[in-house]
Design a protein around this motif. Structure first.
Motif, PDB file in Angstrom:
ATOM      1  N   ALA A  68       0.833  -1.198   0.000  1.00 45.14           N
ATOM      2  CA  ALA A  68       0.000   0.000   0.000  1.00 45.14           C
ATOM      3  C   ALA A  68       0.872   1.255   0.000  1.00 45.14           C
ATOM      4  O   ALA A  68       1.823   1.372   0.767  1.00 45.14           O
ATOM      5  N   LYS A  69       0.526   2.189  -0.892  1.00 43.18           N
ATOM      6  CA  LYS A  69       1.313   3.410  -1.034  1.00 43.18           C
ATOM      7  C   LYS A  69       0.677   4.597  -0.331  1.00 43.18           C
ATOM      8  O   LYS A  69       1.359   5.587  -0.045  1.00 43.18           O
ATOM      9  N   GLY A  70      -0.639   4.517  -0.090  1.00 44.77           N
ATOM     10  CA  GLY A  70      -1.294   5.651   0.530  1.00 44.77           C
ATOM     11  C   GLY A  70      -2.789   5.453   0.611  1.00 44.77           C
ATOM     12  O   GLY A  70      -3.318   4.369   0.376  1.00 44.77           O
ATOM     13  N   VAL A  71      -3.462   6.549   0.941  1.00 45.94           N
ATOM     14  CA  VAL A  71      -4.919   6.565   1.108  1.00 45.94           C
ATOM     15  C   VAL A  71      -5.459   7.774   0.344  1.00 45.94           C
ATOM     16  O   VAL A  71      -4.837   8.837   0.333  1.00 45.94           O
ATOM     17  N   ARG A  94      -3.727   0.841  -8.018  1.00 46.33           N
ATOM     18  CA  ARG A  94      -2.502   1.645  -7.961  1.00 46.33           C
ATOM     19  C   ARG A  94      -1.839   1.561  -6.576  1.00 46.33           C
ATOM     20  O   ARG A  94      -0.763   2.104  -6.364  1.00 46.33           O
ATOM     21  N   GLY A  95      -2.503   0.880  -5.628  1.00 43.65           N
ATOM     22  CA  GLY A  95      -1.920   0.691  -4.304  1.00 43.65           C
ATOM     23  C   GLY A  95      -2.415   1.644  -3.238  1.00 43.65           C
ATOM     24  O   GLY A  95      -1.777   1.807  -2.202  1.00 43.65           O
ATOM     25  N   LEU A 144       0.226   5.539   6.567  1.00 45.85           N
ATOM     26  CA  LEU A 144       0.187   5.844   5.136  1.00 45.85           C
ATOM     27  C   LEU A 144      -0.131   7.314   4.864  1.00 45.85           C
ATOM     28  O   LEU A 144      -0.959   7.910   5.550  1.00 45.85           O
ATOM     29  N   PRO A 145       0.507   7.902   3.838  1.00 50.56           N
ATOM     30  CA  PRO A 145       0.201   9.286   3.458  1.00 50.56           C
ATOM     31  C   PRO A 145      -1.170   9.381   2.805  1.00 50.56           C
ATOM     32  O   PRO A 145      -1.672   8.410   2.222  1.00 50.56           O
ATOM     33  N   ASP A 342       5.014   9.248  -5.718  1.00 52.90           N
ATOM     34  CA  ASP A 342       5.441   8.080  -4.946  1.00 52.90           C
ATOM     35  C   ASP A 342       6.944   7.985  -4.774  1.00 52.90           C
ATOM     36  O   ASP A 342       7.441   7.149  -4.011  1.00 52.90           O
ATOM     37  N   CYS A 343       7.694   8.823  -5.494  1.00 49.07           N
ATOM     38  CA  CYS A 343       9.149   8.746  -5.398  1.00 49.07           C
ATOM     39  C   CYS A 343       9.644   9.129  -4.000  1.00 49.07           C
ATOM     40  O   CYS A 343       9.094  10.021  -3.367  1.00 49.07           O
TER      41      CYS A 343
END
Length: 343
Positions: A68-71, A94-95, A144-145, A342-343
């Motif tokens: 998971a990359k975020g919300v 996209r995660g 998560l961001p 996401d970088c």
């Protein structure tokens, strides 16, 4: 179950029942979608509630897990609500965990007591449901961001909320944000003065103006569009315009015109062109028939120091409801921007 097998929006309840505090229940959008009511008591309209929707398919947390990359917190536009499954599922793949807020007096938050759907007399009052929604996202995904996403009026609301309260938001996606009154401050200033005067005596007074069903025709699968939309939550004609509501929107436009100095990355997606007319035409399937996109892109540069503009040939007002290939291009550009974020 396929989308085709889902219950059509015309057969959904007119008004959804409220949930117990903190409880998620199945949403009419179908499998994987849930909602919970945010209850804030009452106001002059009656029950004061907002509704948070989330996309939580079976095994959703396990599938995302450490990937998971975020919300995402998504906010709709005027006279609207969240219904776009494809948008939620894009973010999920996209995660990102996806949540959408139906604001007070809109969509799932409408109640039969509400005589003026959509009514709000101060945009800062919406901090109540925005702050509460952000709190839920942060409790459910504390590490998560958060990315905020807003369409049309929702883009204006989110921009001003972030400027006013400095919430912990990593990025802002604005889908045809309503940042200026029909493209010009020359009309906004005198109209705002008139609305301010009217609001002092009766902010709930309806403002008589021509209403058209052009946007509904371009959107609904009961007309020329592709989308199954609720007949009350996204009506043929927009909610009634009142002096108090219009005054607060125009005040928001004036704040944007002065500059918000936001420091977070912002993505602006608009159609390439606008088309306004007193009668519906097929051209409205491929242009923005609601806002002036040229003036919107100029105003977007007043939002902050890190603004990316995406100009989409053939897109409608809500770029993520456009016909192909414009819709695919909108998702492509959002995906490219997210790679940078996401970088």
């Amino acid at each position: 179950m396929t989308v085709a097998e889902l219950l059509p929006a015309a057969r959904w309840p007119e008004f959804l029942p409220s949930t117990p505090p903190g409880v998620w229940v199945p949403d009419p959008l179908g499998p994987g979608y849930e909602y919970q009511t945010l209850d804030f008591g009452s106001d002059a309209e009656g029950p004061l509630v907002a509704t948070l929707v989330r996309y939580a398919p079976s095994g959703w947390f396990r599938k995302l897990g450490r990937r998971a990359k975020g919300v995402v917190l998504s906010v709709h536009g005027w006279s609207d609500y969240f219904y776009n499954r494809e948008l939620a599922e894009f973010w999920h793949h996209r995660g990102y965990h996806f949540y959408a807020l139906d604001l007070r007096h809109h969509g799932r938050s409408l109640r039969k007591e509400h005589e003026l759907p959509g009514y709000i007399s101060a945009l800062e009052d919406l901090d109540l449901e925005l702050d509460a929604s952000l709190g839920i996202l942060q409790r459910e995904h504390p590490e998560l961001p958060v990315v905020a996403q807003g369409h049309s009026m929702g883009g204006l609301i989110l921009s001003l909320w972030i400027s006013r309260t400095s919430p912990n938001i990593k990025g802002l996606v604005l889908n045809a944000p309503w940042l200026e009154f029909q493209g010009t401050a020359f009309l906004r200033v005198p109209i705002n003065g008139l609305m301010e005067a009217m609001s002092r005596s009766n902010p709930r007074r309806k403002v008589l103006a021509n209403q058209f069903d052009h946007y509904w025709q371009s959107l609904s699968d009961q007309a020329s569009g592709q989308w199954d939309i609720h007949p009350i939550w996204r009506p043929t004609l927009a909610f009634p315009t009142t002096a108090g509501w219009l005054h607060t929107i125009l005040k928001g436009h004036a704040q944007v015109a002065r500059g918000l100095n936001l420091s977070l990355p912002i993505l602006i997606l608009t159609s390439k062109t606008s088309h306004f007319s007193t009668s519906y035409s097929e051209q409205m399937q491929h242009t923005d028939s609601v806002i002036d996109v040229t003036q919107t892109r100029l105003r977007a540069l007043k939002l902050g120091s890190f603004v990316t503009l995406s100009e989409l040939d053939g897109a409608m007002h809500d770029v993520f409801t456009s016909a192909e290939p414009a819709r695919a291009t909108a998702f492509r550009d959002l995906n490219l921007w997210l790679k940078m974020l996401d970088c």
